[in-house]
Scaffold this active site. Structure first.
Site, PDB file in Angstrom:
ATOM      1  N   LYS A 262      -2.516  -3.749  13.926  1.00 57.34           N
ATOM      2  CA  LYS A 262      -1.198  -3.795  13.290  1.00 57.34           C
ATOM      3  C   LYS A 262      -0.216  -3.031  14.169  1.00 57.34           C
ATOM      4  O   LYS A 262       0.170  -1.905  13.878  1.00 57.34           O
ATOM      5  CB  LYS A 262      -1.249  -3.204  11.882  1.00 57.34           C
ATOM      6  CG  LYS A 262       0.055  -3.412  11.102  1.00 57.34           C
ATOM      7  CD  LYS A 262      -0.092  -3.078   9.638  1.00 57.34           C
ATOM      8  CE  LYS A 262       1.252  -3.263   8.916  1.00 57.34           C
ATOM      9  NZ  LYS A 262       1.148  -3.042   7.459  1.00 57.34           N
TER      10      LYS A 262
ATOM     11  N   GLU B 183       1.694   3.086  14.664  1.00 58.73           N
ATOM     12  CA  GLU B 183       3.073   2.596  14.616  1.00 58.73           C
ATOM     13  C   GLU B 183       3.950   3.398  15.562  1.00 58.73           C
ATOM     14  O   GLU B 183       4.022   4.620  15.475  1.00 58.73           O
ATOM     15  CB  GLU B 183       3.633   2.679  13.201  1.00 58.73           C
ATOM     16  CG  GLU B 183       5.078   2.198  13.130  1.00 58.73           C
ATOM     17  CD  GLU B 183       5.648   2.181  11.727  1.00 58.73           C
ATOM     18  OE1 GLU B 183       6.865   1.909  11.589  1.00 58.73           O
ATOM     19  OE2 GLU B 183       4.894   2.442  10.772  1.00 58.73           O
TER      20      GLU B 183
ATOM     21  N   SER C 116       1.849  -8.501   8.900  1.00 56.52           N
ATOM     22  CA  SER C 116       1.384  -7.620   7.828  1.00 56.52           C
ATOM     23  C   SER C 116       2.623  -6.850   7.381  1.00 56.52           C
ATOM     24  O   SER C 116       2.841  -5.707   7.782  1.00 56.52           O
ATOM     25  CB  SER C 116       0.283  -6.674   8.312  1.00 56.52           C
ATOM     26  OG  SER C 116      -0.122  -5.799   7.276  1.00 56.52           O
TER      27      SER C 116
ATOM     28  N   LYS D 109      -7.026   0.063   5.974  1.00 55.37           N
ATOM     29  CA  LYS D 109      -5.852   0.324   6.817  1.00 55.37           C
ATOM     30  C   LYS D 109      -5.662   1.826   6.984  1.00 55.37           C
ATOM     31  O   LYS D 109      -5.823   2.602   6.034  1.00 55.37           O
ATOM     32  CB  LYS D 109      -4.612  -0.283   6.172  1.00 55.37           C
ATOM     33  CG  LYS D 109      -3.337  -0.017   6.965  1.00 55.37           C
ATOM     34  CD  LYS D 109      -2.153   0.080   6.056  1.00 55.37           C
ATOM     35  CE  LYS D 109      -0.965   0.658   6.780  1.00 55.37           C
ATOM     36  NZ  LYS D 109       0.265   0.590   5.994  1.00 55.37           N
TER      37      LYS D 109
ATOM     38  N   TYR E 280       5.604   7.264   4.629  1.00 54.58           N
ATOM     39  CA  TYR E 280       5.326   6.939   3.221  1.00 54.58           C
ATOM     40  C   TYR E 280       3.956   7.443   2.855  1.00 54.58           C
ATOM     41  O   TYR E 280       3.169   7.804   3.719  1.00 54.58           O
ATOM     42  CB  TYR E 280       5.426   5.433   2.944  1.00 54.58           C
ATOM     43  CG  TYR E 280       4.440   4.581   3.671  1.00 54.58           C
ATOM     44  CD1 TYR E 280       3.173   4.341   3.139  1.00 54.58           C
ATOM     45  CD2 TYR E 280       4.764   3.993   4.899  1.00 54.58           C
ATOM     46  CE1 TYR E 280       2.266   3.535   3.812  1.00 54.58           C
ATOM     47  CE2 TYR E 280       3.863   3.198   5.554  1.00 54.58           C
ATOM     48  CZ  TYR E 280       2.623   2.966   5.015  1.00 54.58           C
ATOM     49  OH  TYR E 280       1.717   2.167   5.677  1.00 54.58           O
TER      50      TYR E 280
ATOM     51  N   GLU F 216      -3.671   0.790  13.294  1.00 51.57           N
ATOM     52  CA  GLU F 216      -2.204   0.813  13.267  1.00 51.57           C
ATOM     53  C   GLU F 216      -1.616   2.107  13.819  1.00 51.57           C
ATOM     54  O   GLU F 216      -1.371   3.061  13.076  1.00 51.57           O
ATOM     55  CB  GLU F 216      -1.695   0.612  11.830  1.00 51.57           C
ATOM     56  CG  GLU F 216      -0.168   0.596  11.744  1.00 51.57           C
ATOM     57  CD  GLU F 216       0.352   0.501  10.319  1.00 51.57           C
ATOM     58  OE1 GLU F 216       1.580   0.524  10.136  1.00 51.57           O
ATOM     59  OE2 GLU F 216      -0.468   0.414   9.388  1.00 51.57           O
TER      60      GLU F 216
ATOM     61  N   ASP G 262       0.814  -1.218   0.000  1.00 52.19           N
ATOM     62  CA  ASP G 262       0.000   0.000   0.000  1.00 52.19           C
ATOM     63  C   ASP G 262       0.847   1.268   0.000  1.00 52.19           C
ATOM     64  O   ASP G 262       0.344   2.348   0.325  1.00 52.19           O
ATOM     65  CB  ASP G 262      -0.925   0.009   1.212  1.00 52.19           C
ATOM     66  CG  ASP G 262      -0.162  -0.099   2.527  1.00 52.19           C
ATOM     67  OD1 ASP G 262       0.791  -0.899   2.594  1.00 52.19           O
ATOM     68  OD2 ASP G 262      -0.509   0.599   3.493  1.00 52.19           O
TER      69      ASP G 262
END
Length: 391
Positions: A260, A220, A329, A178, A391, A218, A66
C-alpha cells in the site's frame, strides 16, 4: 584454542544455521548466517497466496474503513453526529451492506471494533462481506508515537502481542492485515526513521503470515512539504529498498503480501502540480526499480488527494504496462461524498450507498485503465489533504 560446531535454531517462520564458537573458558559466541534457501515452517503458504490473488483481482480494490474510533469520531463530527458506538455502527452498516459492492471491492479493512460488530439485525459484518465475496481485513498496528533520537519523527507500535492478536483475528474471520507507518520528507527523513519503519513492517509481515493473514505493507510517505516530485521519488526508492531488504531478512513470502504505497507526487505545497501522466511515470519508475514482480498487488493509498485525483492517477498507471495488479485501497477517496450524502439520516442511506457504488465503480474502471472524469461532481474534485495526517 577455539573450536566450532554447527547449530540449528528454529525461528517462528524459518530455520537459521550458525557456527557456535567455543573459547578456552567454554563460553560461546554464536554467529548466524541466513540460509540461501529459507526452510519455511508456515502452514498457511497456499492460503496466503490464494488470498492475495483474490484481493488483487481484475477491476477490484480495497475499501479502507479502519480509522480508529477517535478518527471516525472526527468524520462523524463533520456531519454533526456524536462519536458513539451506535453511530459508528450505523455508518459501517451503511457501507458494508451496500448491494453489489463486491463487484468493485475485493477487500475491506476493519478497525478492531468493527470486526466484532454486527448489523442492527444481528448479522456479523464479516458475513455481510462474505456474501459479496469481499475479504475481511484488520488493522493490527497500535498507532504512531514519537521516535526518540530522530528529527521529530514517528514510529509505529504494536509488535508486542501481535501473534496472539493475529491468531484471534483469523478465528474471527479476518484474512489479511494492515500496518501503517509514516515517513516525512520535511523531517529528512532520517536514516533512523526509515530503518525503524522498514524493520517494523518486516516483523509485522512475518508474524501476520505465520498466523494466516496476508500483510499489507504500508510505509506512507506523507504529502507534507514543498519539494518537487524528483525528491519524492528519491525518498520513496530509499524507503522501499529498506523495506524489501528487511522483508527478505525476515523470510516474508513475497507472493503472499500486498503493498500500500503512496503515489509519487510533488509535496502538497509545491508550486507546480503534476499531471496524472507524470505521477504515473514517476510512480511506476519507483515500483519497477524496487518491487519484485512476485508481489501480486499494489493497492495505492490516496493520501489526501481528492476523489477524482486519486482515480485519475490510478487510471494513468493502468494505461502503462506493468507486471502487477495496480489498484486502490482508499478511505477518504471512497467515502467523502458518501458521508456528506448520508448526513446521519436513515432516509439518506440508499442515496449514500449509491454514492459509494459510483466511487467504487469509477476506481474499478480506473484499475482497468478506462476511466474518464467526465460528469464528476465538484464535491468529488475537492482535495482532502491534512498536514501531518495521522489516525
Amino acid at each position: 584454542m577455539a573450536c566450532t560446531s554447527l547449530v540449528k535454531l528454529n525461528a517462528s517462520s524459518s530455520q537459521w544455521i550458525g557456527k557456535q564458537s567455543f573459547n578456552n573458558q567454554g563460553s560461546t559466541r554464536p554467529t548466524f548466517h541466513r540460509l540461501a534457501v529459507p526452510i519455511q515452517a508456515r502452514s498457511y503458504t497456499d492460503e496466503l497466496v490464494q488470498t492475495a490473488k483474490l484481493i488483487a483481482s481484475p477491476g477490484r480494490g480495497i475499501l479502507a474503513i479502519d480509522e480508529s474510533n477517535a478518527t471516525c469520531g472526527k468524520r462523524l463530527a463533520s456531519i454533526g453526529l456524536e462519536n458513539t458506538e451506535i453511530n459508528r455502527q450505523a455508518y459501517r452498516q451503511l457501507l458494508l451492506t451496500t448491494p453489489g459492492l463486491g463487484e468493485y471491492v475485493s477487500g475491506a479493512i476493519f478497525f478492531e471494533e468493527t470486526l466484532y460488530q454486527s448489523t442492527t439485525d444481528g448479522k456479523k459484518f464479516v458475513d455481510c462481506l462474505r456474501e459479496e465475496k469481499i475479504m475481511p481485513g484488520i488493522k493490527v498496528d497500535k498507532g504512531l508515537v514519537p521516535l526518540p533520537g530522530s528529527n521529530g519523527e514517528s514510529w509505529c507500535q504494536g509488535l508486542d502481542g501481535l501473534a496472539s492478536r493475529c491468531a484471534e483475528y483469523y478465528k474471527q474471520g479476518a484474512r489479511f492485515a494492515k500496518w501503517r507507518t509514516v515517513v516525512s520528507i520535511p523531517c529528512g527523513p532520517s536514516a533512523l526513521a526509515v530503518k525503524e519503519a522498514a524493520w517494523g513492517l518486516a516483523r509485522y509481515a512475518a508474524i501476520s503470515q505465520d498466523n494466516g493473514l496476508v500483510p499489507i505493507v504500508e510505509p506512507e510517505i506523507l504529502l507534507d512539504g514543498d519539494h518537487p516530485i524528483e525528491r519524492t521519488l528519491e525518498v520513496a526508492e530509499n524507503v522501499w529498498a529498506e523495506v524489501f531488504f528487511y522483508l527478505a531478512q525476515n523470510n516474508v513470502l513475497f507472493e503472499g503480501i500486498l503493498l500500500k504505497p503512496s503515489m509519487v507526487t510533488p509535496g502538497a505545497e509545491h508550486k507546480e502540480k503534476a499531471s496524472p501522466e507524470t505521477i504515473a511515470k514517476y510512480t511506476l519508475k519507483m515500483l519497477s526499480r524496487r518491487v519484485p514482480p512476485a508481489v501480486p498487488g499494489i493497492m495505492f493509498l490516496s493520501g489526501g488527494q481528492s476523489e477524482v485525483e486519486a482515480t485519475l492517477n490510478l487510471n494513468a498507471m493502468n494505461q502503462q504496462p506493468n507486471p502487477w495488479h495496480v489498484s486502490f485501497s482508499y478511505a477518504r477517496a471512497l467515502q467523502n461524498t458518501v458521508l456528506k450524502t448520508w448526513q446521519g439520516l436513515p432516509e439518506n442511506v440508499e442515496a449514500a450507498q449509491r454514492a459509494l457504488l459510483i466511487r467504487a465503480k469509477a476506481n474499478s474502471i480506473a484499475q482497468l485503465g478506462r476511466y474518464s472524469a467526465e460528469g464528476e461532481s465538484e464535491e468529488a474534485k475537492k482535495g482532502m489533504f491534512v498536514k501531518g495526517y495521522t489516525y
